[in-house]
Motif scaffolding. Structure first.
Motif, mmCIF file in Angstrom:
data_model
loop_
_atom_site.group_PDB
_atom_site.id
_atom_site.type_symbol
_atom_site.label_atom_id
_atom_site.label_comp_id
_atom_site.label_asym_id
_atom_site.label_seq_id
_atom_site.Cartn_x
_atom_site.Cartn_y
_atom_site.Cartn_z
ATOM 1 N N LEU A 1 -13.513 4.750 -12.363
ATOM 2 C CA LEU A 1 -14.356 4.253 -13.435
ATOM 3 C C LEU A 1 -15.440 3.284 -12.976
ATOM 4 O O LEU A 1 -16.520 3.240 -13.567
ATOM 5 N N LEU A 2 -15.176 2.497 -11.938
ATOM 6 C CA LEU A 2 -16.177 1.514 -11.520
ATOM 7 C C LEU A 2 -17.532 2.144 -11.206
ATOM 8 O O LEU A 2 -18.576 1.618 -11.630
ATOM 9 N N PRO A 3 -17.588 3.263 -10.483
ATOM 10 C CA PRO A 3 -18.904 3.867 -10.234
ATOM 11 C C PRO A 3 -19.579 4.377 -11.500
ATOM 12 O O PRO A 3 -20.768 4.692 -11.470
ATOM 13 N N GLN A 4 -18.824 4.474 -12.588
ATOM 14 C CA GLN A 4 -19.371 5.007 -13.837
ATOM 15 C C GLN A 4 -19.968 3.924 -14.733
ATOM 16 O O GLN A 4 -20.564 4.240 -15.772
ATOM 17 N N LEU A 5 -19.828 2.657 -14.361
ATOM 18 C CA LEU A 5 -20.368 1.585 -15.198
ATOM 19 C C LEU A 5 -21.892 1.604 -15.163
ATOM 20 O O LEU A 5 -22.499 1.678 -14.092
ATOM 21 N N ARG A 6 -22.505 1.532 -16.316
ATOM 22 C CA ARG A 6 -23.960 1.417 -16.426
ATOM 23 C C ARG A 6 -24.258 0.084 -17.112
ATOM 24 O O ARG A 6 -24.279 -0.013 -18.344
ATOM 25 N N LEU A 7 -24.452 -0.941 -16.304
ATOM 26 C CA LEU A 7 -24.659 -2.282 -16.836
ATOM 27 C C LEU A 7 -25.167 -3.192 -15.732
ATOM 28 O O LEU A 7 -25.202 -2.813 -14.552
ATOM 29 N N ALA A 8 -25.558 -4.396 -16.104
ATOM 30 C CA ALA A 8 -25.930 -5.450 -15.172
ATOM 31 C C ALA A 8 -25.020 -6.640 -15.458
ATOM 32 O O ALA A 8 -25.189 -7.329 -16.475
ATOM 33 N N ALA A 9 -24.040 -6.860 -14.601
ATOM 34 C CA ALA A 9 -23.029 -7.894 -14.837
ATOM 35 C C ALA A 9 -23.534 -9.260 -14.389
ATOM 36 O O ALA A 9 -24.066 -9.412 -13.284
ATOM 37 N N ASP A 10 -23.346 -10.250 -15.245
ATOM 38 C CA ASP A 10 -23.696 -11.626 -14.909
ATOM 39 C C ASP A 10 -22.528 -12.375 -14.284
ATOM 40 O O ASP A 10 -22.742 -13.376 -13.585
ATOM 41 N N ALA A 11 -21.309 -11.923 -14.548
ATOM 42 C CA ALA A 11 -20.121 -12.599 -14.020
ATOM 43 C C ALA A 11 -18.989 -11.587 -13.885
ATOM 44 O O ALA A 11 -18.921 -10.611 -14.643
ATOM 45 N N PHE A 12 -18.109 -11.846 -12.915
ATOM 46 C CA PHE A 12 -16.951 -10.987 -12.680
ATOM 47 C C PHE A 12 -15.676 -11.819 -12.715
ATOM 48 O O PHE A 12 -15.618 -12.915 -12.145
ATOM 49 N N TYR A 13 -14.675 -11.272 -13.415
ATOM 50 C CA TYR A 13 -13.321 -11.813 -13.357
ATOM 51 C C TYR A 13 -12.498 -10.832 -12.517
ATOM 52 O O TYR A 13 -12.228 -9.718 -12.971
ATOM 53 N N LEU A 14 -12.106 -11.217 -11.313
ATOM 54 C CA LEU A 14 -11.281 -10.346 -10.473
ATOM 55 C C LEU A 14 -9.829 -10.743 -10.696
ATOM 56 O O LEU A 14 -9.356 -11.739 -10.155
ATOM 57 N N ASP A 15 -9.129 -9.935 -11.486
ATOM 58 C CA ASP A 15 -7.803 -10.345 -11.946
ATOM 59 C C ASP A 15 -6.801 -9.201 -11.866
ATOM 60 O O ASP A 15 -6.144 -8.862 -12.845
ATOM 61 N N GLY A 16 -6.699 -8.602 -10.719
ATOM 62 C CA GLY A 16 -5.655 -7.610 -10.523
ATOM 63 C C GLY A 16 -4.376 -8.271 -10.037
ATOM 64 O O GLY A 16 -4.338 -9.482 -9.784
ATOM 65 N N PHE A 17 -3.327 -7.477 -9.906
ATOM 66 C CA PHE A 17 -2.131 -7.998 -9.256
ATOM 67 C C PHE A 17 -2.478 -8.363 -7.815
ATOM 68 O O PHE A 17 -3.538 -7.996 -7.299
ATOM 69 N N ALA A 18 -1.589 -9.078 -7.151
ATOM 70 C CA ALA A 18 -1.866 -9.571 -5.807
ATOM 71 C C ALA A 18 -2.265 -8.437 -4.866
ATOM 72 O O ALA A 18 -1.766 -7.315 -4.983
ATOM 73 N N PRO A 19 -3.194 -8.696 -3.932
ATOM 74 C CA PRO A 19 -3.632 -7.645 -3.010
ATOM 75 C C PRO A 19 -2.481 -6.958 -2.283
ATOM 76 O O PRO A 19 -2.549 -5.748 -2.036
ATOM 77 N N ALA A 20 -1.423 -7.687 -1.965
ATOM 78 C CA ALA A 20 -0.294 -7.064 -1.279
ATOM 79 C C ALA A 20 0.441 -6.088 -2.190
ATOM 80 O O ALA A 20 1.044 -5.120 -1.723
ATOM 81 N N LYS A 21 0.415 -6.327 -3.510
ATOM 82 C CA LYS A 21 1.091 -5.462 -4.467
ATOM 83 C C LYS A 21 0.154 -4.366 -4.998
ATOM 84 O O LYS A 21 0.613 -3.314 -5.437
ATOM 85 N N ASN A 22 -1.125 -4.651 -4.984
ATOM 86 C CA ASN A 22 -2.114 -3.832 -5.680
ATOM 87 C C ASN A 22 -3.334 -3.609 -4.779
ATOM 88 O O ASN A 22 -4.442 -3.966 -5.130
ATOM 89 N N PRO A 23 -3.147 -3.044 -3.595
ATOM 90 C CA PRO A 23 -4.244 -2.985 -2.622
ATOM 91 C C PRO A 23 -5.445 -2.185 -3.087
ATOM 92 O O PRO A 23 -6.580 -2.508 -2.721
ATOM 93 N N ASP A 24 -5.237 -1.153 -3.889
ATOM 94 C CA ASP A 24 -6.366 -0.314 -4.287
ATOM 95 C C ASP A 24 -7.396 -1.065 -5.109
ATOM 96 O O ASP A 24 -8.587 -0.763 -5.063
#
Length: 655
Positions: A170-193
């Motif tokens: 889905l990320l490549p499908q976004l059509r927008l100009a983001a002013d801010a990002f919240y990076l809030d996935g599970f921990a990288p060790a648990k959720n590497p993708d």
């Protein structure tokens, strides 16, 4: 926080965009400390020190909010993982409490495993300070189906756009100009993708110049991955028991939010397309003038007595399937909002039964329903259950859409306009010529009288848009449709819409509607007896014996003309220049006619497309995040036919 995106068999770029991937909802679990927890990924949704404290410290303050959105027209936030929604609720609360907040706040969030509304209710109960906002969120919470769901709050000033599905797709499908990002996935060790180079590149592709980001993760791989795509990040004091968090800023050129200058917009056409677009533009603060040659709104193709509201699933979840699903769900929410506001829209969630054509088609319908596994949207019912649902014996089963229904198109057009009294409406005025000038556009009558001036124009006048837009290359045609009106007293009771190579509706003001013919290129406005007979034959095919005592010559009818396209998809977007495209040209690089937009080609699904199409076009005009995937936006672009001209023979003689 979001659960991880499953890797594609080879690469995300090679994934089939039409392959249906049913959503797997999140499971409500808690760890020993009572914190919401994912057993599938062995991680918690937020710190034990407090979810709201984390949202405010890490994501809001980490992005310089609310200071950075103050005095702006709009501000867009992208979140990688909606989770239980507390980041959104905390952001909405901060926006509500800020007297200098931006006029419009767009919050775009991706989530592969969303919670049900019931589970969200239990999770939100722990945060009574947000109870009012959380209740509004749950009241609009969408069905758990893949795709894009746009919700509106605060009188339309806050929009939540949920992308349900795999973040890597889905990320490549976004059509927008983001002013801010919240990076809030599970921990990288648990959720590497969700912390992969592919995801970081996706963030950079939609970052506005100077966009900021914040996350609680300070893993070296995260810092290095962000730096590789243009984000400069630094550690900052963390929240609760966590010593550090990460703040960053995008230093690349950034995506520019494209907004055409001028707030005066002329909408030509008072049907579904015109009134829906006018409604959505007025809510964004545009000064809208609507012109129509008829005596009032909803008098053309949108003047049919009854329209049917339901999506059109397919086994491969093709473009039409994906689009009608998003449009159906959005339009249904719009109808609910109009009704809640006391506006005079007439519609009913009676349910829709789509019977199979034959036994082979019935087997396909069963397979599609089993693949989708979304009974709240639609399910397969056998002949016995179908007969019980409608109170009439049928020999085949089909799809049951419990949330589908019927609506009176003119009432929707009127309600769209009444919702925003500032929309200037002028009827009985035919626009003979549009002329572009240094200050925008001017519309003239046949005698040369100036009818209106505007900065931008939306052509929502069905197939006549070809003439006004000067685009003879556009394969936009009219299709004649004659519907038959059947007295309620002349047939057995029926309280549900039933379809089967035609349709029949519940009675409205003593008449039910059946039909309808669909004749591309036929512009004869007179009713025909043979089409009445064909409609009765369709009715008896749908419900054998239901209309056995009716005489076609004794029944009323209505003839309308629907604007159609060869691929059965609407035409929504800016019109291109009338020049042959260069070899290798792409949609995004085609020159456009400044301030000239098209909303047409709704075909036989005008009621389904209506509200959603208006929101999509208004989003393009205002430079807002688009409420659908990028590949689907391209599939609706009128310029698609300039790159790949089509022959008239490709038009279908039925929808």
């Amino acid at each position: 926080m979001s659960t991880p995106a499953s890797p594609a068999p080879h690469s995300v770029a090679d994934a089939n965009p039409d392959a249906y991937r049913p959503l797997v909802p999140a499971r409500l679990c808690r760890n020993d400390a009572g914190v919401p927890y994912s057993p599938d990924y062995d991680d918690i949704y937020h710190t034990a020190a407090g979810a709201l404290g984390q949202a405010r410290h890490v994501f809001l303050a980490g992005n310089g909010l609310p200071r950075r959105w103050q005095q702006l027209e709009s501000f867009t936030i992208v979140e990688t993982g909606f989770g239980i929604g507390l980041n959104f609720l905390a952001t909405w609360a901060a926006w509500r409490d800020d007297p200098a907040a931006c006029r419009r706040l767009h919050f775009v969030s991706l989530e592969k495993h969303p919670f049900s509304a019931a589970d969200l209710g239990e999770l939100h109960a722990a945060h009574p300070e947000l109870a009012d906002l959380a209740a509004e969120l749950r009241a609009q919470w969408p069905l758990l189906t893949p795709g894009v769901h746009r919700l509106h709050f605060a009188g339309g000033r806050v929009s939540l756009t949920l992308f349900f599905g795999d973040a890597q797709s889905l990320l490549p499908q976004l059509r927008l100009a983001a002013d801010a990002f919240y990076l809030d996935g599970f921990a990288p060790a648990k959720n590497p993708d969700l912390w992969s180079p592919f995801v970081f590149r996706g963030l950079a592709r939609c970052a506005a110049a100077g966009a900021t980001l914040a996350t609680w993760s300070v893993a070296a791989g995260v810092r290095e991955g962000l730096q590789a795509v243009g984000f400069v990040s630094d550690k900052a004091p963390g929240f609760g028991g966590k010593r550090d968090m990460l703040q960053g800023q995008y230093r690349g050129p950034g995506v520019r939010r494209t907004v055409m200058p001028g707030k005066r917009i002329l909408v030509i056409g008072g049907g579904f397309a015109g009134t829906s677009t006018a409604h959505r533009l007025a809510e964004r603060g545009y000064q809208v003038t609507l012109l129509d040659q008829a005596e009032g709104p909803g008098c053309g193709a949108s003047g049919n007595r009854v329209g049917v509201l339901r999506p059109l699933p397919s086994l491969d979840d093709n473009r039409l399937s994906r689009l009608t699903r998003s449009a159906f769900l959005y339009t249904r929410r719009h109808l609910l909002a109009l009704s809640a506001a006391g506006l005079p829209v007439r519609w009913g969630a009676s349910g829709v039964l789509h019977l199979a054509r034959d036994k082979t088609h019935e087997a396909t319908q069963r397979q599609v329903a089993e693949t989708f596994a979304a009974p709240e949207l639609f399910r397969y019912v056998d002949a016995a259950e179908a007969s019980r649902l409608i109170g009439w014996p049928v020999s085949v089963g089909g799809w049951h859409f419990p949330g589908g229904g019927w609506g009176m198109p003119p009432s929707l057009c009127q309600a769209n306009l009444q919702a925003h009294p500032a929309i200037e409406q002028r009827y009985g005025q035919r626009v003979e010529k549009l002329q572009a000038g240094a200050d925008g556009w001017a519309a003239y009558a046949a005698d040369g009288t100036l009818l209106a001036e505007a900065d931008q124009v939306v052509l929502a006048n069905a197939a006549d848009a070809r003439r006004l837009g000067g685009c003879d290359w556009l394969p936009l045609r009219s299709a004649r449709g004659q519907a038959t009106l059947v007295p309620e007293t002349a047939t057995p009771p029926l309280d549900m819409v039933v379809c089967r190579l035609g349709y029949v509706t519940p009675a409205l003001d003593g008449l039910r509607v059946c039909g309808a013919s669909f004749l591309a290129g036929d512009e004869d406005p007179q009713p025909r007896l043979e089409e009445q007979q064909d409609n009765l034959a369709k009715l008896n095919f749908i419900l054998p014996g239901f209309a056995k005592d009716l005489a076609a010559a004794d029944l009323g009818s209505r003839v309308g003309f629907r604007p159609i396209s060869p691929d059965r998809l609407p035409m929504l977007g800016p019109l291109p220049e009338n020049t042959a495209p260069a070899t290798g040209a792409r949609l995004q690089t085609l020159p456009r006619r400044p301030g000239l937009w098209l909303a047409s080609g709704f075909g036989a699904r005008g009621f389904v497309w209506s509200a959603w199409a208006g929101e999509f076009l208004a989003s393009q005009i205002a430079g807002d995040p688009l409420p659908l995937e990028g590949d689907l936006a391209d599939a609706l672009d009128p310029a698609r036919f300039l790159l790949k001209p089509v022959k008239a023979a490709r038009f279908n003689d039925r929808e």
